[in-house]
Enzyme design. Sequence first.
Site, PDB file in Angstrom:
ATOM      1  N   ARG A  33      64.578  52.690  26.869  1.00 52.85           N
ATOM      2  CA  ARG A  33      63.462  53.670  26.346  1.00 52.85           C
ATOM      3  C   ARG A  33      62.074  53.366  26.806  1.00 52.85           C
ATOM      4  NH1 ARG A  33      65.421  56.326  21.850  1.00 52.85           N
ATOM      5  NH2 ARG A  33      63.290  56.233  20.867  1.00 52.85           N
TER       6      ARG A  33
ATOM      7  N   LYS B 156      62.290  57.216  28.079  1.00 51.84           N
ATOM      8  CA  LYS B 156      63.253  58.072  28.375  1.00 51.84           C
ATOM      9  C   LYS B 156      63.309  59.312  27.544  1.00 51.84           C
ATOM     10  CE  LYS B 156      67.180  59.655  29.765  1.00 51.84           C
ATOM     11  NZ  LYS B 156      67.208  60.243  31.055  1.00 51.84           N
TER      12      LYS B 156
ATOM     13  N   ASN C 236      58.897  53.428  14.931  1.00 53.47           N
ATOM     14  CA  ASN C 236      58.784  54.147  16.262  1.00 53.47           C
ATOM     15  C   ASN C 236      57.970  55.562  15.768  1.00 53.47           C
ATOM     16  OD1 ASN C 236      58.943  55.527  18.715  1.00 53.47           O
ATOM     17  ND2 ASN C 236      61.089  56.225  18.404  1.00 53.47           N
ATOM     18  N   GLY C 237      57.035  55.868  16.466  1.00 56.38           N
ATOM     19  CA  GLY C 237      56.404  57.169  16.228  1.00 56.38           C
ATOM     20  C   GLY C 237      54.793  56.810  16.032  1.00 56.38           C
TER      21      GLY C 237
ATOM     22  N   GLU D  57      58.251  59.174  40.064  1.00 53.82           N
ATOM     23  CA  GLU D  57      58.300  58.586  38.848  1.00 53.82           C
ATOM     24  C   GLU D  57      59.033  57.336  39.067  1.00 53.82           C
ATOM     25  OE1 GLU D  57      60.542  60.297  35.534  1.00 53.82           O
ATOM     26  OE2 GLU D  57      61.919  61.564  37.032  1.00 53.82           O
TER      27      GLU D  57
ATOM     28  N   CYS E 153      59.096  53.498  21.526  1.00 54.05           N
ATOM     29  CA  CYS E 153      59.673  52.450  20.930  1.00 54.05           C
ATOM     30  C   CYS E 153      61.261  52.394  20.753  1.00 54.05           C
ATOM     31  CB  CYS E 153      58.895  52.045  19.592  1.00 54.05           C
ATOM     32  SG  CYS E 153      57.088  51.956  19.668  1.00 54.05           S
TER      33      CYS E 153
ATOM     34  N   HIS F 221      47.750  78.465  52.018  1.00 55.14           N
ATOM     35  CA  HIS F 221      46.421  78.533  51.009  1.00 55.14           C
ATOM     36  C   HIS F 221      45.949  77.208  50.561  1.00 55.14           C
ATOM     37  CE1 HIS F 221      47.904  82.749  50.822  1.00 55.14           C
ATOM     38  NE2 HIS F 221      48.856  82.332  50.795  1.00 55.14           N
TER      39      HIS F 221
ATOM     40  N   LYS G 163      61.164  63.173  40.998  1.00 58.61           N
ATOM     41  CA  LYS G 163      62.182  61.860  41.034  1.00 58.61           C
ATOM     42  C   LYS G 163      61.560  60.761  42.234  1.00 58.61           C
ATOM     43  CE  LYS G 163      64.704  62.472  38.330  1.00 58.61           C
ATOM     44  NZ  LYS G 163      64.009  63.284  37.736  1.00 58.61           N
TER      45      LYS G 163
HETATM   46  C1  AGP Z   1      62.623  63.066  34.117  1.00 58.73           C
HETATM   47  O1  AGP Z   1      63.060  62.162  35.392  1.00 58.73           O
HETATM   48  C2  AGP Z   1      61.779  62.321  33.247  1.00 58.73           C
HETATM   49  N1  AGP Z   1      62.443  61.188  32.676  1.00 58.73           N
HETATM   50  C3  AGP Z   1      61.022  63.297  32.340  1.00 58.73           C
HETATM   51  O2  AGP Z   1      60.119  64.237  32.878  1.00 58.73           O
HETATM   52  C4  AGP Z   1      61.938  64.009  31.235  1.00 58.73           C
HETATM   53  O3  AGP Z   1      62.580  65.115  32.053  1.00 58.73           O
HETATM   54  C5  AGP Z   1      61.070  64.903  30.247  1.00 58.73           C
HETATM   55  O4  AGP Z   1      60.398  63.693  29.495  1.00 58.73           O
HETATM   56  C6  AGP Z   1      61.993  65.715  29.607  1.00 58.73           C
HETATM   57  O5  AGP Z   1      62.936  65.147  28.599  1.00 58.73           O
HETATM   58  P1  AGP Z   1      64.059  65.798  27.715  1.00 58.73           P
HETATM   59  O6  AGP Z   1      64.798  66.470  28.642  1.00 58.73           O
HETATM   60  O7  AGP Z   1      64.693  64.656  26.975  1.00 58.73           O
HETATM   61  O8  AGP Z   1      63.258  66.671  26.813  1.00 58.73           O
END
Ligand code: AGP
Length: 589
Positions: free
Chosen positions: A27, A584, A99-100, A475, A2, A491, A472
């Site tokens: 976000r 994010k 948010n939380g 996602e 959020c 393996h 990359k």
């Molecule tokens: C990476 O592209 C993703 N958005 C995600 O894996 C991100 O790296 C991860 O959530 C860690 O975020 P941070 O570096 O802000 O802790």
Amino acid sequence: MCGIIGYIGTKNATPILFNGLKRLEYRGYDSAGIVTLDKEFHMKKDVGKVDEINTRLNFSDLPGTLGIAHTRWATHGGVTKENAHPHTDCEGKIAVVHNGIIENYQELKKNLVSNGHKFKSQTDTEVIPHLIEEIMKRGKNFHDSTLSALRSLEGSYAILALHKNERKIVAARKGSPLVIGVADGSYFAASDIPAFLEHTKNVVYMHDSDVALLTDTGMKVFSLLEGGDVNRKVDTVDWDIRQAEKGEFNHFMLKEISEQVETVQKAVQQTKEVVDGVVHSIRNAHGIFLIASGTSYHACLAASYILSKLNKMHVNVVLASEFPHYEHFLTPKTLVVAVSQSGETADVLEAVKYAKARGCKILSIVNVVGSSLTRTSDSFLNLNAGPEICVLATKSYTSQLALFTLLAYALSGKLEEGKKRLNYLWNVIYHLTSATVKEKIKELAEKLKNKEHIFLIGRGLEYTTALEAALKIKEVSYIHAEAFAGGELKHGPIALVEDGTPCIVFVSEETEKEILSNANEIKSRGGYIIGVSPTNNEVFDFWLKVPEANNENPIVQIIPIQILAYQLAVLRGLDPDHPRNLAKSVTVK
Ligand code: AGP
């Protein structure tokens, strides 16, 4: 996650809140809402994107110079209009955005319902306005009732609360980010700085358990932890709003990939005393853990190979979410290096809490100064990459790699050599992000855009690159991309190879012989081989040329795949900046 923003001042609140929500979109969210106060509450909220809701409901006719707003990333309760924030109490006198996660909301809700409160949503957040209302019934004023309500919340929150009879905002945080913007005669409160950066660069970083009272005449901060008023200093950020805008790029993702020409250099602009301080902590540690999530974890993995190669040093690399299972080894002489672009990742903050309880020293590597992680660490290093708006980590990853590589050189007494090598990379990155190379990568994206699976392999440092490259691609394009260590193929994973299965092979001088034989094993079973390599080879069906950069290969070799992932998303009609279900910063566990 959020996003929240609030404003109190002399200007019309709605455009400020609306633009703030737009800057918080990255976000990740599924619904949004705004409430302003002008004698009465005026509220509009719905599911969908901010612009869509605005077209339907027209936010602009919400009157008043005070308001709060919210973008919701659903945790409790479906994506519905009722569950969108803001939420109010029974009489509609109190409005809250949050948010939380309120972990004890069921128990609180049960008590409130038994006291006659009527709930309109399935969210955890809605207990907050009802709780404040319940406490106010016993004679406390709004601000004190909010303080009491906050004391009974368990879990994480960044909250903005209004009362329709009082011209003030109560802003509180615990475990979720919240910063205050200070302008002449007005205040902003938001999940992060880009939301109000166009109005002011003066910020106050709220600490956990801080409760700020924002009025037309000033700001007061109360700490629930310290049980009294506290002074929080006003910092000035050196970002400018252009950094939080796309400029001539269609998406933040492409902009931030291109910024790596400069950000790798900025990462290594660390003073000698800062580097010496970190080197000293590392040398004096008895056991070192690198902890992170996602892309930051991949940077830590690469760092472990580099520290082994350059310094014959062993470090433990652990996913932050798994770290609590390692706590048995921790001692006060253990150094924990927590790596997080946002500095707000709940798994990382939780892991650091465990480590601190065991007396470990905490060094963090972040991109957001003032984030929760910087405040719980004994010391921190700043990536200096500027705001990373796209959900995907790109420039922060290569900055993390650059910083770790610099530390490895510094640990072997070669700080200046390290700086020189890393600074030199700018023209390699400049070439790799040029239009010509992008065109070449686009040809590949056209070939891969309808594939269901893409495999990626590498050995040593290139294995860590394969892991990051797979993340990359998956996602942002939703294609199933999976990375394997080249030596692991036999393996099991090679059973997956069918006619036409694409496999991206990361090649370096050090690993060329073995990884190319893996490529041939895949090719002989019908695989389509894409070589990311300094030299061409007959096994390649498609060659992406990248110069040999030795210890800096992870920085260089990821760039074409960042661009490939971006182009796959665009070709598949997706929005690279807002991948589905992702946020994010994952501020919930
Ligand atoms: C990476 O592209 C993703 N958005 C995600 O894996 C991100 O790296 C991860 O959530 C860690 O975020 P941070 O570096 O802000 O802790």
